[in-house]
Design a protein around this motif. Structure first.
Motif, PDB file in Angstrom:
ATOM      1  N   VAL A  58       9.999  24.122   6.711  1.00 12.46           N
ATOM      2  CA  VAL A  58       9.248  22.939   7.332  1.00 12.46           C
ATOM      3  C   VAL A  58       8.992  23.177   8.795  1.00 12.46           C
ATOM      4  O   VAL A  58      10.292  23.116   9.474  1.00 12.46           O
ATOM      5  N   PHE A  59       7.921  23.197   9.488  1.00  8.94           N
ATOM      6  CA  PHE A  59       7.993  23.063  10.745  1.00  8.94           C
ATOM      7  C   PHE A  59       7.188  22.042  11.387  1.00  8.94           C
ATOM      8  O   PHE A  59       6.184  21.497  10.879  1.00  8.94           O
ATOM      9  N   ASN A  60       7.506  21.504  12.543  1.00  9.32           N
ATOM     10  CA  ASN A  60       6.654  20.602  13.392  1.00  9.32           C
ATOM     11  C   ASN A  60       7.240  20.653  14.739  1.00  9.32           C
ATOM     12  O   ASN A  60       8.043  21.051  15.146  1.00  9.32           O
ATOM     13  N   ASN A  61       6.252  19.750  15.480  1.00  8.42           N
ATOM     14  CA  ASN A  61       6.516  19.953  17.065  1.00  8.42           C
ATOM     15  C   ASN A  61       7.216  18.801  17.679  1.00  8.42           C
ATOM     16  O   ASN A  61       6.823  18.319  18.773  1.00  8.42           O
ATOM     17  N   GLU A  62       8.106  18.242  17.123  1.00  3.90           N
ATOM     18  CA  GLU A  62       8.869  16.804  17.434  1.00  3.90           C
ATOM     19  C   GLU A  62       9.552  17.220  18.693  1.00  3.90           C
ATOM     20  O   GLU A  62       9.775  18.552  18.688  1.00  3.90           O
ATOM     21  N   VAL A  63      10.292  16.268  19.279  1.00  2.00           N
ATOM     22  CA  VAL A  63      11.121  16.687  20.566  1.00  2.00           C
ATOM     23  C   VAL A  63      12.513  16.952  19.899  1.00  2.00           C
ATOM     24  O   VAL A  63      13.338  17.615  20.778  1.00  2.00           O
ATOM     25  N   GLY A  64      12.847  16.584  18.641  1.00  2.00           N
ATOM     26  CA  GLY A  64      14.026  16.910  18.126  1.00  2.00           C
ATOM     27  C   GLY A  64      15.167  15.904  18.351  1.00  2.00           C
ATOM     28  O   GLY A  64      14.827  14.748  18.530  1.00  2.00           O
ATOM     29  N   PHE A  65      16.246  16.147  17.780  1.00  5.48           N
ATOM     30  CA  PHE A  65      17.273  14.973  17.530  1.00  5.48           C
ATOM     31  C   PHE A  65      17.886  14.625  19.067  1.00  5.48           C
ATOM     32  O   PHE A  65      18.157  15.668  19.891  1.00  5.48           O
ATOM     33  N   SER A  66      18.238  13.618  19.447  1.00  3.67           N
ATOM     34  CA  SER A  66      18.922  12.999  20.646  1.00  3.67           C
ATOM     35  C   SER A  66      20.358  13.173  20.304  1.00  3.67           C
ATOM     36  O   SER A  66      20.738  13.000  19.039  1.00  3.67           O
ATOM     37  N   ARG A  67      21.117  12.871  21.202  1.00  2.00           N
ATOM     38  CA  ARG A  67      22.629  12.594  21.141  1.00  2.00           C
ATOM     39  C   ARG A  67      22.933  11.607  20.043  1.00  2.00           C
ATOM     40  O   ARG A  67      23.793  11.389  19.236  1.00  2.00           O
ATOM     41  N   LYS A  68      22.130  10.487  20.475  1.00  2.00           N
ATOM     42  CA  LYS A  68      22.300   9.285  19.581  1.00  2.00           C
ATOM     43  C   LYS A  68      21.884   9.474  18.260  1.00  2.00           C
ATOM     44  O   LYS A  68      22.567   8.869  17.307  1.00  2.00           O
ATOM     45  N   ASN A  69      20.738  10.266  17.826  1.00  2.00           N
ATOM     46  CA  ASN A  69      20.556  10.761  16.624  1.00  2.00           C
ATOM     47  C   ASN A  69      21.729  11.097  15.737  1.00  2.00           C
ATOM     48  O   ASN A  69      22.011  10.951  14.650  1.00  2.00           O
ATOM     49  N   MET A  70      22.358  12.155  16.589  1.00  2.00           N
ATOM     50  CA  MET A  70      23.329  12.892  15.871  1.00  2.00           C
ATOM     51  C   MET A  70      24.541  12.350  15.780  1.00  2.00           C
ATOM     52  O   MET A  70      25.194  12.380  14.531  1.00  2.00           O
ATOM     53  N   ASP A  71      25.029  11.299  16.560  1.00  2.93           N
ATOM     54  CA  ASP A  71      26.007  10.278  16.256  1.00  2.93           C
ATOM     55  C   ASP A  71      25.778   9.555  15.248  1.00  2.93           C
ATOM     56  O   ASP A  71      26.667   9.292  14.393  1.00  2.93           O
ATOM     57  N   SER A  72      24.465   8.994  15.120  1.00  2.00           N
ATOM     58  CA  SER A  72      24.185   8.124  13.979  1.00  2.00           C
ATOM     59  C   SER A  72      24.477   8.739  12.581  1.00  2.00           C
ATOM     60  O   SER A  72      24.886   8.408  11.675  1.00  2.00           O
ATOM     61  N   ILE A  73      23.892   9.938  12.391  1.00  2.00           N
ATOM     62  CA  ILE A  73      23.991  10.751  11.344  1.00  2.00           C
ATOM     63  C   ILE A  73      25.427  10.950  10.763  1.00  2.00           C
ATOM     64  O   ILE A  73      25.594  11.197   9.696  1.00  2.00           O
ATOM     65  N   CYS A  74      26.203  11.167  11.765  1.00  2.00           N
ATOM     66  CA  CYS A  74      27.719  11.628  11.487  1.00  2.00           C
ATOM     67  C   CYS A  74      28.456  10.357  11.408  1.00  2.00           C
ATOM     68  O   CYS A  74      29.749  10.554  11.257  1.00  2.00           O
ATOM     69  N   SER A  75      27.978   9.159  11.612  1.00  2.00           N
ATOM     70  CA  SER A  75      28.590   7.926  11.684  1.00  2.00           C
ATOM     71  C   SER A  75      28.099   7.118  10.489  1.00  2.00           C
ATOM     72  O   SER A  75      27.020   6.557  10.483  1.00  2.00           O
ATOM     73  N   VAL A  76      29.067   6.550   9.717  1.00  2.00           N
ATOM     74  CA  VAL A  76      28.684   5.617   8.774  1.00  2.00           C
ATOM     75  C   VAL A  76      28.449   4.222   9.289  1.00  2.00           C
ATOM     76  O   VAL A  76      29.482   3.695   9.862  1.00  2.00           O
ATOM     77  N   GLY A  77      27.180   3.536   8.868  1.00  2.00           N
ATOM     78  CA  GLY A  77      27.103   2.207   9.370  1.00  2.00           C
ATOM     79  C   GLY A  77      26.446   2.153  10.630  1.00  2.00           C
ATOM     80  O   GLY A  77      26.407   0.936  11.221  1.00  2.00           O
ATOM     81  N   ARG A  78      26.241   3.107  11.471  1.00  2.00           N
ATOM     82  CA  ARG A  78      25.604   2.860  12.733  1.00  2.00           C
ATOM     83  C   ARG A  78      23.966   3.638  12.986  1.00  2.00           C
ATOM     84  O   ARG A  78      23.945   4.265  13.562  1.00  2.00           O
ATOM     85  N   SER A  79      23.458   3.280  11.767  1.00  3.23           N
ATOM     86  CA  SER A  79      21.971   3.757  11.821  1.00  3.23           C
ATOM     87  C   SER A  79      21.294   3.807  13.010  1.00  3.23           C
ATOM     88  O   SER A  79      21.421   2.326  13.418  1.00  3.23           O
ATOM     89  N   THR A  80      20.453   4.374  13.509  1.00  4.19           N
ATOM     90  CA  THR A  80      19.555   4.224  14.661  1.00  4.19           C
ATOM     91  C   THR A  80      18.177   3.214  14.059  1.00  4.19           C
ATOM     92  O   THR A  80      17.581   2.953  14.801  1.00  4.19           O
ATOM     93  N   LYS A  81      18.296   3.377  12.702  1.00  4.58           N
ATOM     94  CA  LYS A  81      17.106   2.797  12.140  1.00  4.58           C
ATOM     95  C   LYS A  81      17.241   1.096  11.914  1.00  4.58           C
ATOM     96  O   LYS A  81      16.219   0.447  11.784  1.00  4.58           O
ATOM     97  N   LYS A  82      18.575   0.594  12.185  1.00  4.53           N
ATOM     98  CA  LYS A  82      18.805  -0.869  12.049  1.00  4.53           C
ATOM     99  C   LYS A  82      17.748  -1.570  12.904  1.00  4.53           C
ATOM    100  O   LYS A  82      17.506  -1.132  14.191  1.00  4.53           O
ATOM    101  N   GLY A  83      17.423  -2.551  12.508  1.00  6.74           N
ATOM    102  CA  GLY A  83      16.439  -3.766  13.148  1.00  6.74           C
ATOM    103  C   GLY A  83      15.146  -2.911  13.519  1.00  6.74           C
ATOM    104  O   GLY A  83      14.399  -3.737  14.140  1.00  6.74           O
TER     105      GLY A  83
END
Length: 100
Positions: A58-83
């Motif tokens: 799967v290919f796309n031309n997004e900017v990619g994961f930010s540090r905040k995204n990576m921290d969220s993926i690796c942390s339970v309960g701290r999703s960047t999708k909240k709100g």
């Protein structure tokens, strides 16, 4: 549900997985002025070494994961999708759920 001729062995679960990939690409971040693209490539061999009969790339031309995204993926309960429910983010059923 009958699969299209070009997807002869797709199941309802497979369709849901593909829809999730498309939805995830839709909510990605893209550079300003860049038209988002999404491409699926299916190989006839297992390039991952996992024993699969094929590989979906799967290919796309997004900017990619930010540090905040990576921290969220690796942390339970701290999703960047909240709100962000009003923007269509529900924080439910991630890709790994569709693969199970």
């Amino acid at each position: 549900m009958q699969s299209p001729a070009y997807l002869p062995s797709c199941t309802r679960k497979t369709y849901h997985f593909l829809i999730k990939l498309i939805q995830n690409a839709e909510v990605n971040e893209y550079e300003e002025g860049v038209e988002p693209t999404l491409e699926f490539v299916m190989t006839k061999k297992d390039i991952t070494g996992s024993g699969a009969p094929a590989t979906l790339l799967v290919f796309n031309n997004e900017v990619g994961f930010s540090r905040k995204n990576m921290d969220s993926i690796c942390s339970v309960g701290r999703s960047t999708k909240k709100g962000k429910r009003h923007q269509g983010f529900i924080g439910e059923k991630e890709l790994h759920d569709w693969l199970a």
